[in-house]
Design an enzyme around this catalytic site. Structure first.
Site, short mmCIF file in Angstrom:
data_model
loop_
_atom_site.label_atom_id
_atom_site.label_comp_id
_atom_site.label_asym_id
_atom_site.label_seq_id
_atom_site.Cartn_x
_atom_site.Cartn_y
_atom_site.Cartn_z
N SER A 151 0.85 -0.87 0.41
CA SER A 151 0.17 0.15 0.05
C SER A 151 0.73 1.35 0.13
CB SER A 151 -0.94 -0.34 0.91
OG SER A 151 -1.79 1.62 1.42
N TYR A 156 -4.52 6.66 -7.67
CA TYR A 156 -3.30 6.39 -6.81
C TYR A 156 -4.27 5.83 -4.96
CZ TYR A 156 1.33 4.88 -4.50
OH TYR A 156 2.43 4.49 -4.12
N LYS A 189 -5.20 2.42 -3.82
CA LYS A 189 -3.89 1.61 -2.24
C LYS A 189 -4.91 1.55 -1.07
CE LYS A 189 0.13 1.47 -3.87
NZ LYS A 189 0.88 0.86 -4.57
#
Ligand code: NAD
Length: 259
Positions: A141, A155, A159
Site C-alpha cells: 500500500s 493512486y 492503495k
C-alpha cells in the site's frame, strides 16, 4: 541461521526499487526468491547484479493481466516446490488529474496495476497456502493508502482498496497459519518516483523538488526513507517473529500518517 531459511518467496515487480531490495534481504535471510517484471532483459540483468545463483529466479509478466499474475504464483511453485511468502509489490499510477477531470481509463489502469494485481496474486497464493496451513502475504500500500491527497485520487483509491482487501483476507485466514499485512511507505526516491513524481507534483501545483520536500516535511523525521527500510520490515513480517502480526497496515513513513 537466517530468519527465512527454507522459505520460498514470490515478489511482483522485483527487478529494482523496493521489490529488489526486499528480494536481496529475503535471500540474505535464507529464502529462495522469484522476482518479476515485464522485461526479460531487465530480469536477466537483475539476476546478474544480485549474483545469488539458483536462489533467485525471474518470471516475466505484466501484473495488469490476470493470467500473468496467476502464472507468476504457479511459476514460483513449479520452480521451488511451494510458496511461503507473497509480496504483491508492483504498482504505481500515471495520468493523474482531479476527480472531476479523471478518465475511466486512468482509474482502470491504476486499479489493474495496484488493486487487481494484488487480488489476483493473493487469491492464487492462498490456493497454495491454505492447504499447507502456512503462509505470509505482504501487500504494497502506501501512506496514500491511509490519507487522501488532492490530484492523485487514482493512486489513493487503489492503495486504500489494497488495505481493505488485506484486512478482510487476514480475518479469513487467521486461524490457518497465514498472516496478511500491508506495508505503507512514505515517499522513497526510486525510479517510479522519478517518472511519476513530476506529473503528480504538477497535479498538486508543486515542482518535483517541492513535492519531495513536502513529503519530508510532512514526516516526523524530516527526511525520506530508503528502500532498505521497507525491505527490513518485510523480513520481519515474513519471518516467525511476525507470526502475531496480521491485518495490519504497517506505516514506514517516518511518522507521516496519523495511524
Ligand atoms: P520501481 O519503479 O523502483 O520498481 C517497480 C518494479 O515493478 C520494477 O521491478 C518494475 O519492473 C516492476 N513493474 C512495474 N510495472 C509492472 C507491471 N505492470 N508488471 C510487472 N512488473 C512491473 O518502484 P518502487 O518505488 O519500488 O515501487 C514499488 C511499489 O511501492 C509500488 O506499488 C508503489 O506504488 C509502492 N510505493 C512506492 C513508494 C515510493 O515513494 N517509491 C511509496 C509508497 C509505495
Amino acid at each position: 541461521m537466517g530468519a527465512l531459511d527454507g522459505r520460498v518467496a514470490c515478489i511482483s515487480g522485483g527487478t529494482r526499487g523496493i521489490g529488489r531490495a526486499t528480494a536481496e534481504a529475503f535471500v540474505r535471510e535464507g529464502a529462495q526468491v522469484v522476482i518479476n517484471g515485464r522485461s526479460a532483459d531487465k530480469g536477466a540483468a537483475a539476476l546478474a547484479e544480485m549474483d545469488a545463483g539458483d536462489n533467485v529466479h525471474f518470471i516475466a509478466g505484466d501484473v495488469k493481466k490476470r493470467e500473468d499474475c496467476e502464472a507468476l504464483v504457479q511459476g514460483t511453485v513449479d520452480k521451488f516446490g511451494k510458496i511461503d511468502i507473497l509480496f504483491a509489490n508492483a504498482g504505481g499510477a500515471s495520468n493523474h488529474a482531479p476527480v472531476a477531470e479523471l478518465t475511466d481509463d486512468a482509474m482502470q489502469d491504476s486499479l489493474l496495476w495496484n488493486y487487481w494485481h494484488t487480488f489476483w496474486t493473493m487469491r492464487a497464493a492462498l490456493g497454495h497456502m491454505i492447504p499447507q496451513e502456512s503462509g505470509r502475504i505482504i501487500t504494497m500500500s502506501s501512506v496514500e493508502g491511509k490519507v487522501g491527497k488532492p490530484g492523485i485520487s487514482i493512486y489513493v483509491a487503489a492503495k486504500h482498496a489494497i488495505n481493505g482487501l488485506t484486512k478482510s483476507a487476514a480475518q479469513e485466514v487467521g486461524t490457518m497459519g497465514i498472516t496478511v499485512n500491508s506495508v505503507c511507505p512514505g515517499a522513497i526516491e526510486t525510479d517510479i518516483m522519478a517518472v511519476e513524481g513530476p506529473p503528480a507534483a504538477e497535479a498538486m501545483g508543486l515542482t518535483y523538488d517541492g513535492l519531495l520536500d513536502m513529503f519530508a516535511q510532512e514526516s516526523a523525521i524530516k527526511r525520506l526513507n530508503e528502500v532498505e527500510d521497507v525491505a527490513e520490515v518485510c523480513v520481519l513480517l515474513a519471518s516467525d517473529a511476525g507470526a502475531g502480526i496480521t491485518g495490519s497496515m504497517i506505516s514506514i513513513d517516518g511518522g507521516t500518517s496519523p495511524y
